[in-house]
Design a protein around this motif. Sequence first.
Motif, PDB file in Angstrom:
ATOM      1  N   ASP A  31       0.911  -1.266   0.156  1.00 16.25           N
ATOM      2  CA  ASP A  31       0.009  -0.179   0.056  1.00 16.25           C
ATOM      3  C   ASP A  31       0.811   1.177   0.084  1.00 16.25           C
ATOM      4  OD1 ASP A  31      -2.605   1.559  -0.005  1.00 16.25           O
ATOM      5  OD2 ASP A  31      -2.397   1.617   2.186  1.00 16.25           O
ATOM      6  N   GLU A  32       2.048   1.181   0.826  1.00 18.92           N
ATOM      7  CA  GLU A  32       2.740   2.496   0.832  1.00 18.92           C
ATOM      8  C   GLU A  32       3.393   2.572  -0.387  1.00 18.92           C
ATOM      9  OE1 GLU A  32       6.888   3.199   3.069  1.00 18.92           O
ATOM     10  OE2 GLU A  32       5.333   2.646   4.352  1.00 18.92           O
ATOM     11  N   ALA A  33       3.858   1.640  -1.027  1.00 20.30           N
ATOM     12  CA  ALA A  33       4.749   1.897  -2.154  1.00 20.30           C
ATOM     13  C   ALA A  33       3.611   2.415  -3.390  1.00 20.30           C
ATOM     14  CB  ALA A  33       4.961   0.297  -2.862  1.00 20.30           C
ATOM     15  N   PHE A  34       2.491   1.953  -3.332  1.00 24.28           N
ATOM     16  CA  PHE A  34       1.449   2.660  -4.520  1.00 24.28           C
ATOM     17  C   PHE A  34       1.538   4.150  -3.832  1.00 24.28           C
ATOM     18  CE2 PHE A  34      -0.178  -1.815  -5.040  1.00 24.28           C
ATOM     19  CZ  PHE A  34       0.065  -1.525  -6.635  1.00 24.28           C
ATOM     20  N   LYS A  41       8.194  -1.801 -10.592  1.00 21.72           N
ATOM     21  CA  LYS A  41       9.107  -2.881 -10.360  1.00 21.72           C
ATOM     22  C   LYS A  41       9.058  -3.135  -8.912  1.00 21.72           C
ATOM     23  CE  LYS A  41      14.076  -4.208 -10.683  1.00 21.72           C
ATOM     24  NZ  LYS A  41      15.176  -3.963 -11.120  1.00 21.72           N
ATOM     25  N   ARG A  42       8.972  -2.025  -7.921  1.00 17.75           N
ATOM     26  CA  ARG A  42       9.168  -2.123  -6.383  1.00 17.75           C
ATOM     27  C   ARG A  42       7.675  -3.004  -6.223  1.00 17.75           C
ATOM     28  NH1 ARG A  42      10.940  -3.538  -1.694  1.00 17.75           N
ATOM     29  NH2 ARG A  42      10.109  -2.297  -0.100  1.00 17.75           N
ATOM     30  N   ILE A  43       6.919  -2.638  -6.799  1.00 16.74           N
ATOM     31  CA  ILE A  43       5.369  -2.891  -6.302  1.00 16.74           C
ATOM     32  C   ILE A  43       5.451  -4.634  -6.974  1.00 16.74           C
ATOM     33  CG2 ILE A  43       2.923  -2.971  -6.950  1.00 16.74           C
ATOM     34  CD1 ILE A  43       3.623   0.372  -7.000  1.00 16.74           C
ATOM     35  N   LEU A  50       4.970 -11.153  -1.216  1.00 15.93           N
ATOM     36  CA  LEU A  50       3.839 -11.614  -0.551  1.00 15.93           C
ATOM     37  C   LEU A  50       3.430 -13.108  -0.674  1.00 15.93           C
ATOM     38  CD1 LEU A  50       1.656 -10.641   1.706  1.00 15.93           C
ATOM     39  CD2 LEU A  50       0.341  -9.895  -0.358  1.00 15.93           C
ATOM     40  N   TYR A  51       3.222 -13.343  -1.963  1.00 20.55           N
ATOM     41  CA  TYR A  51       2.647 -14.446  -2.522  1.00 20.55           C
ATOM     42  C   TYR A  51       3.537 -15.507  -1.894  1.00 20.55           C
ATOM     43  CZ  TYR A  51       0.835 -18.129  -5.460  1.00 20.55           C
ATOM     44  OH  TYR A  51       0.240 -19.142  -5.932  1.00 20.55           O
ATOM     45  N   LYS A  52       4.952 -15.505  -2.138  1.00 22.75           N
ATOM     46  CA  LYS A  52       5.851 -16.347  -1.594  1.00 22.75           C
ATOM     47  C   LYS A  52       5.996 -16.678  -0.145  1.00 22.75           C
ATOM     48  CE  LYS A  52       8.753 -16.128  -5.708  1.00 22.75           C
ATOM     49  NZ  LYS A  52      10.054 -15.551  -6.181  1.00 22.75           N
TER      50      LYS A  52
END
Length: 132
Positions: A31-34, A41-43, A50-52
Motif C-alpha cells: 500500500d505504501e509503495a503505491f 518494479k518495486r510493487i 507476499l505470494y511466496k
Amino acid sequence: MIATSNTITHEEVRIIDQEHDILHRTIRLIDEAFITKQGNKRISQLISELYKFIDFHFTSEENLMLFTDFPYYDEHKKEHTELMRDLADIICAFNADMIDYHELVDYLNNRFTDHSDLPDRQLKAYLVTMIK
C-alpha cells in the motif's frame, strides 16, 4: 493437555504469530509503495514476496496442524488452497489492469484479516493446548 505425544513449544506458536505480523506488514508495504509512487518494479517485487511468503506460512501452519493432529486440518487446508488460488487470480487481474491498486490492497487486507481472525485464532487456541 490433549492426549498426544506430539507437543510443541511456545516458540513454535510465537513464530506463527510473527509470520502473521510479517504478512500484514508486507501488505502495508505494498500500500505504501503505491501511495508513495515507488514504481511498478518495486510493487511487483513486493507482491511476489507476499505470494511466496503466504505460501511458506501456510506450509508452516499445515505442518504444525498435521504434527499436532489438529481436528480441523482438512477445513483449514482447504481454506489455504482457496486463498492461494484467489490470491493468484487477484494478482493476475491486477497485472492485467483489470483492477486497481485500491482493489488489490482492499482484497489483501480483508481476505487475510478474515483468515487471521477466525480460522487462525481457532488454530492458535488448539496449538496452545499442545505446548509442553
